[in-house]
Structure formats: structure tokens, C-alpha cells
Design an enzyme around this catalytic site. Structure first.
Site, PDB file in Angstrom:
ATOM      1  N   ASP A 115       0.795  -1.225   0.000  1.00  0.00           N
ATOM      2  CA  ASP A 115       0.000   0.000   0.000  1.00  0.00           C
ATOM      3  C   ASP A 115       0.827   1.274   0.000  1.00  0.00           C
ATOM      4  O   ASP A 115       0.360   2.322   0.426  1.00  0.00           O
ATOM      5  CB  ASP A 115      -0.911  -0.011   1.240  1.00  0.00           C
ATOM      6  CG  ASP A 115      -0.114  -0.116   2.540  1.00  0.00           C
ATOM      7  OD1 ASP A 115       1.114   0.016   2.492  1.00  0.00           O
ATOM      8  OD2 ASP A 115      -0.734  -0.338   3.603  1.00  0.00           O
ATOM      9  N   GLU A 132      -0.377  -9.018  -1.462  1.00  0.00           N
ATOM     10  CA  GLU A 132      -1.062  -8.532  -0.248  1.00  0.00           C
ATOM     11  C   GLU A 132      -2.234  -7.620  -0.637  1.00  0.00           C
ATOM     12  O   GLU A 132      -2.359  -6.486  -0.170  1.00  0.00           O
ATOM     13  CB  GLU A 132      -0.104  -7.802   0.696  1.00  0.00           C
ATOM     14  CG  GLU A 132      -0.576  -7.746   2.127  1.00  0.00           C
ATOM     15  CD  GLU A 132       0.325  -6.882   3.005  1.00  0.00           C
ATOM     16  OE1 GLU A 132       0.551  -5.723   2.674  1.00  0.00           O
ATOM     17  OE2 GLU A 132       0.808  -7.390   4.028  1.00  0.00           O
ATOM     18  N   GLU A 157      -2.344   5.058   3.005  1.00  0.00           N
ATOM     19  CA  GLU A 157      -2.188   3.690   2.495  1.00  0.00           C
ATOM     20  C   GLU A 157      -3.497   3.030   2.090  1.00  0.00           C
ATOM     21  O   GLU A 157      -3.526   2.219   1.164  1.00  0.00           O
ATOM     22  CB  GLU A 157      -1.465   2.821   3.537  1.00  0.00           C
ATOM     23  CG  GLU A 157       0.017   3.150   3.697  1.00  0.00           C
ATOM     24  CD  GLU A 157       0.276   4.295   4.662  1.00  0.00           C
ATOM     25  OE1 GLU A 157      -0.682   4.882   5.189  1.00  0.00           O
ATOM     26  OE2 GLU A 157       1.461   4.619   4.882  1.00  0.00           O
ATOM     27  N   HIS A 185       5.394   4.279  14.009  1.00  0.00           N
ATOM     28  CA  HIS A 185       5.856   5.121  12.894  1.00  0.00           C
ATOM     29  C   HIS A 185       4.714   5.693  12.060  1.00  0.00           C
ATOM     30  O   HIS A 185       4.945   6.437  11.115  1.00  0.00           O
ATOM     31  CB  HIS A 185       6.782   4.331  11.968  1.00  0.00           C
ATOM     32  CG  HIS A 185       6.054   3.327  11.112  1.00  0.00           C
ATOM     33  ND1 HIS A 185       5.662   3.592   9.830  1.00  0.00           N
ATOM     34  CD2 HIS A 185       5.623   2.077  11.375  1.00  0.00           C
ATOM     35  CE1 HIS A 185       5.034   2.533   9.340  1.00  0.00           C
ATOM     36  NE2 HIS A 185       4.989   1.609  10.253  1.00  0.00           N
ATOM     37  N   ARG A 231       1.995   7.726  10.168  1.00  0.00           N
ATOM     38  CA  ARG A 231       1.761   9.157   9.956  1.00  0.00           C
ATOM     39  C   ARG A 231       0.579   9.681  10.745  1.00  0.00           C
ATOM     40  O   ARG A 231       0.612  10.788  11.268  1.00  0.00           O
ATOM     41  CB  ARG A 231       1.438   9.417   8.478  1.00  0.00           C
ATOM     42  CG  ARG A 231       2.615   9.650   7.591  1.00  0.00           C
ATOM     43  CD  ARG A 231       2.125   9.723   6.147  1.00  0.00           C
ATOM     44  NE  ARG A 231       3.201   9.377   5.240  1.00  0.00           N
ATOM     45  CZ  ARG A 231       4.042  10.255   4.720  1.00  0.00           C
ATOM     46  NH1 ARG A 231       3.916  11.525   4.990  1.00  0.00           N
ATOM     47  NH2 ARG A 231       4.994   9.872   3.914  1.00  0.00           N
ATOM     48  N   HIS A 246      12.043   4.320  14.688  1.00  0.00           N
ATOM     49  CA  HIS A 246      11.965   4.530  13.234  1.00  0.00           C
ATOM     50  C   HIS A 246      12.764   5.773  12.856  1.00  0.00           C
ATOM     51  O   HIS A 246      12.756   6.754  13.603  1.00  0.00           O
ATOM     52  CB  HIS A 246      10.491   4.700  12.851  1.00  0.00           C
ATOM     53  CG  HIS A 246      10.225   4.583  11.387  1.00  0.00           C
ATOM     54  ND1 HIS A 246      10.330   5.649  10.530  1.00  0.00           N
ATOM     55  CD2 HIS A 246       9.884   3.525  10.620  1.00  0.00           C
ATOM     56  CE1 HIS A 246      10.046   5.244   9.303  1.00  0.00           C
ATOM     57  NE2 HIS A 246       9.770   3.958   9.323  1.00  0.00           N
TER      58      HIS A 246
HETATM   59  N1  UDP Z   1      11.125  -4.343  11.406  1.00  0.00           N
HETATM   60  C1  UDP Z   1      12.500  -4.496  11.362  1.00  0.00           C
HETATM   61  N2  UDP Z   1      13.273  -3.751  12.220  1.00  0.00           N
HETATM   62  C2  UDP Z   1      12.747  -2.868  13.109  1.00  0.00           C
HETATM   63  C3  UDP Z   1      11.330  -2.712  13.146  1.00  0.00           C
HETATM   64  C4  UDP Z   1      10.544  -3.459  12.276  1.00  0.00           C
HETATM   65  O1  UDP Z   1      13.025  -5.277  10.567  1.00  0.00           O
HETATM   66  O2  UDP Z   1      13.503  -2.223  13.843  1.00  0.00           O
HETATM   67  C5  UDP Z   1      10.306  -5.117  10.455  1.00  0.00           C
HETATM   68  C6  UDP Z   1       9.161  -5.884  11.055  1.00  0.00           C
HETATM   69  O3  UDP Z   1       9.566  -7.185  11.391  1.00  0.00           O
HETATM   70  C7  UDP Z   1       8.123  -5.896   9.955  1.00  0.00           C
HETATM   71  C8  UDP Z   1       8.422  -4.642   9.177  1.00  0.00           C
HETATM   72  O4  UDP Z   1       9.706  -4.195   9.583  1.00  0.00           O
HETATM   73  O5  UDP Z   1       8.278  -6.985   9.073  1.00  0.00           O
HETATM   74  C9  UDP Z   1       7.389  -3.591   9.483  1.00  0.00           C
HETATM   75  O6  UDP Z   1       7.779  -2.388   8.961  1.00  0.00           O
HETATM   76  P1  UDP Z   1       7.086  -1.031   9.342  1.00  0.00           P
HETATM   77  O7  UDP Z   1       6.533  -1.130  10.714  1.00  0.00           O
HETATM   78  O8  UDP Z   1       8.100   0.029   9.050  1.00  0.00           O
HETATM   79  O9  UDP Z   1       5.944  -0.874   8.251  1.00  0.00           O
HETATM   80  P2  UDP Z   1       4.449  -1.386   8.137  1.00  0.00           P
HETATM   81  O10 UDP Z   1       4.454  -2.865   8.258  1.00  0.00           O
HETATM   82  O11 UDP Z   1       3.648  -0.692   9.198  1.00  0.00           O
HETATM   83  O12 UDP Z   1       4.028  -0.950   6.765  1.00  0.00           O
END
Ligand code: UDP
Length: 377
Positions: A101, A123, A137, A218, A220, A250
Site C-alpha cells: 500500500d 497482499e 495507504e 511510525h 503518519r 523509526h
Molecule cells: N522491522 C524491522 N526492524 C525494526 C522494526 C521493524 O526489521 O527495527 C520489520 C518488522 O519485522 C516488519 C516490518 O519491519 O516486518 C514492518 O515495517 P514497518 O513497521 O516500518 O511498516 P508497516 O508494516 O507498518 O508498513
């Protein structure tokens, strides 16, 4: 006489969560005979993306390096559209595959549509039903669905959402979520090679005997009031001496700006740099419970049987909540504290949420998606 070239599949992604969910698919596609698989990264999040590319053994064929400080969504979208359009004109892919997204996914699909290149969406079908949560998103993902002709839905709920939007059911494939492939592969690698996640040894020693709470935030829509409330809640939870908070922060500076003044420096709070994927997977394994507003973490924690409190008002991933491993707590300070203390103090409540349950897939999503893409050529 010209010989036909193999069908050229171009995977396009730009952020850490996309890369985590795409690296198993890159390898599954490359193992498919008769396909030429190329990877284009936009590097919407440079540093975080590179960590995953290296751990996931993916060397991009094209790297647009599009990240710029304080870039607005307008600027990012416009740059992505012209740059991806140029790449498609040069590479001439027979299919583009995008994930999730993000702006990269939305614009990657749009630039393909402008050239009548078919799009596969990994996804697909997650819906919160609220175009402002997650923002932007929710709308990005809906735009991709309008364009794609192959929809890889991670769950039955996601597949049903697409069909309810009158998307042709023949184009909707329930494949599971490739995050589980990534999680399994990474856990197996850490088991074989503990050095991959040894950077957490010192923290594990420092917090031995304490109940570890992993925190990430993280989103927004949580910037401003939501982040401050999260910071105050974490500070109150950290007042307990039996608890240790591990908080990979983040790189978006807004997160640190919100956390530092409220959380300050405490012995039992480790505000650390973002972890690479093996270290983060190890942290989830060490944690007693998880506080997050992340999408991916909502999928990984249930798969590991870790209770997860989701600090958002809505979620496009209801499966963890239905399964009982996740609970939506919003960004109300008192509610976050109360729900966390309940899990810490009531072993039955913790045990009820800690059932390892895996609504997001069996770890074989990537080969399933690769097969469908190959069959569609
Ligand atoms: N993740 C990581 N290191 C970190 C924090 C999260 O590798 O310090 C991984 C986590 O396992 C997951 C992904 O990053 O697979 C999630 O990313 P994020 O939270 O940035 O984005 P979202 O999933 O909310 O789009």
C-alpha cells in the site's frame, strides 16, 4: 529470425516492509524456468530498505534512489511516476508486480496501467474501510486493486473484500502472506547462524530477568497527539522495575522528536536504532508482549504467539484480533497502560493471547505466487 525472449517480470518496491514481503517472492520467481525476473527498487526508505536487501540476498537490477529529506507526498508521487515510467519504457516488462500500500506500489501500478502492462498485487484486499486510517495507504491499496489483474490475497477476509468490490473472482488468489515465508526463513537462518542476530546479546544480558516489551511506532496518522500519548504511556509502563522496554526507533525524525522529551533516559528503556530483520525477529522472540502501530508486526507477532497491542484506531488486519493474539487499543494513554498492565499482571489474560496462531499463512506463499505468475504468462 528472432527468438522469443522469456517473459520479463519486473518487481517494484521501495520500503522495508515491502522488501521483507517481496524477497521470498524474488527468489521463488527466479527459480521458475521460462521467466526473466528483474527487481527495481525506488528506495523510498533508503537505509531500512538496504538492510533488508542485504539480509534477503537481493541485488536490485535498477535502483532509483528516490529518497529525499522532507519530501512531500506530492513530490514523491510525481518523481515516482516519471522515474518508473522511464524504467518501464526501457525495460519493457511483460508484467509488473507490486506489494502492499505504499506510494511505490500505487504509482508502480499506475505507470504500468498507462502502458497497458498487467499488474500483480501482492497482499491485496486489506481494508480498514476508512480512507484516513491508515493514511494514505488505504487509498493507495484500493487504487492498485482497481488496476491489477492478479490479486494475491493473504487471507480469506482479504479475498472476500476484493470480491465484494466486484473484482473478478477468477483474478483473486488466496495465497497467504509472504511475511510468514520471510519470518520462517529468517528464524531458520538465525538458528543456523546465531551471529546474524548477536547484536542483541548485550541487551539480553542487561535485561535478564525482566519482562521485555518490544515497542515500534511510525504511522503518519499518529504524528502529533497520538505519538505523545504513546510516549507518555510507555513512560508510565517503564515505571515498573520488573519491565524493560526495547524500542527500535523509526528513522522518521518525528518519532524521536515525540519520544525523547517524554521518555528521557531510563535504565530500563533502550531506545535503539532500527534493527535489521534478523535482530528484530530475535527481539520479537525475546519479548513478553509487543506494542506497535506497524502493519507487518501485527502479522509476525501472532505467528510467534506474542500478544500484540495495536496502537491504532482501526486496522486493515482484523485476523490477529479475531484469532485473539492482537488487541486494538488506539492511542489513548490510559488504555495502553491499562491493557499492558493487565497482560503483565494477569497470567490467564496473557496466556489467552499468547496462543501461537497463524492466520496469515503457512510459509509457502512465495512459491504459490510465483506459480500463478508463471501460469499467467
Ligand atoms: N522491522 C524491522 N526492524 C525494526 C522494526 C521493524 O526489521 O527495527 C520489520 C518488522 O519485522 C516488519 C516490518 O519491519 O516486518 C514492518 O515495517 P514497518 O513497521 O516500518 O511498516 P508497516 O508494516 O507498518 O508498513
Amino acid at each position: 529470425m528472432t527468438t522469443a525472449r522469456p517473459a520479463r517480470i519486473l518487481l517494484v518496491f521501495g520500503t522495508r516492509p515491502e522488501a521483507i514481503k517481496m524477497f521470498p517472492i524474488v527468489h521463488a520467481l527466479k527459480a521458475m524456468p521460462g521467466l526473466e525476473t528483474l527487481v527495481c527498487v525506488t528506495a523510498q526508505h533508503r537505509g531500512l530498505l538496504d538492510q533488508v536487501l542485504s539480509i534477503g540476498n537481493v541485488v536490485p537490477d535498477i535502483d532509483l534512489d528516490i529518497m529525499a529529506p522532507d519530501q512531500s507526498l506530492d513530490q514523491l508521487t510525481a518523481r515516482l511516476l516519471t522515474e518508473l515510467g522511464r524504467v518501464y519504457d526501457e525495460v519493457r516488462p511483460d508484467r509488473v508486480v507490486v506489494q502492499g500500500d505504499t506510494a511505490t506500489a500505487m504509482v508502480g501500478a499506475l505507470a504500468a496501467y498507462y502502458r497497458k502492462i498487467p499488474v500483480g498485487h501482492v497482499e491485496a484486499g486489506l481494508r480498514s474501510g476508512d480512507i484516513h486510517h491508515p493514511w494514505p495507504e488505504e487509498v493507495n491499496r484500493r487504487i492498485v486493486a482497481t488496476i491489477a489483474d492478479l490479486h494475491f490475497a493473504p487471507t480469506d477476509t482479504a479475498a472476500a473484500a476484493l470480491i465484494a468490490e466486484r473484482i473478478d473472482p477468477k483474478t483473486v488468489h488466496m495465497t497467504g502472506n509472504s511475511v510468514i515465508d520471510a519470518l520462517h526463513a529468517t528464524r531458520a537462518r538465525i538458528a543456523a547462524e546465531p551471529a546474524l542476530a548477536a547484536g542483541l546479546d548485550a541487551l539480553a544480558e542487561r535485561f535478564a530477568g525482566k519482562r521485555i516489551i518490544a515497542v515500534t511506532t511510525h504511522r503518519r496518522e499518529n504524528f502529533g497527539g497520538g505519538m505523545d500519548a504513546i510516549a507518555r504511556a510507555v513512560a508510565r509502563i517503564a515505571d515498573r522495575p520488573d519491565v524493560a522496554i526495547v524500542f527500535p526507533v523509526h528513522p522518521n525524525p518525528a518519532v524521536r522528536r515525540a519520544m525523547d522529551p517524554i521518555l528521557g533516559t531510563r535504565d530500563n528503556v533502550a531506545m535503539i536504532d532500527p534493527l535489521d530483520y534478523p535482530h528484530f525477529v530475535r527481539l520479537l522472540g525475546m519479548a513478553d508482549l509487543v506494542l506497535t502501530d506497524s502493519g507487518g508486526v501485527q502479522e509476525e507477532a501472532p505467528a510467534l504467539g506474542k500478544p500484540v497491542l495495536v496502537m491504532r484506531e482501526t486496522t486493515e488486519r482484523p485476523e490477529g484480533i479475531i484469532a485473539g493474539t492482537a488487541r486494538l487499543v488506539g492511542t489513548d494513554e490510559d488504555r495502553i497502560v491499562a491493557e499492558t498492565l493487565r497482560l503483565l499482571d494477569d497470567p490467564a489474560a496473557h496466556a489467552a493471547m499468547a496462543q501461537a496462531h497463524n492466520p496469515f499463512g503457512d510459509g509457502h506463499t512465495a512459491p504459490r505466487i510465483a506459480r500463478i505468475i508463471a501460469d499467467a504468462v
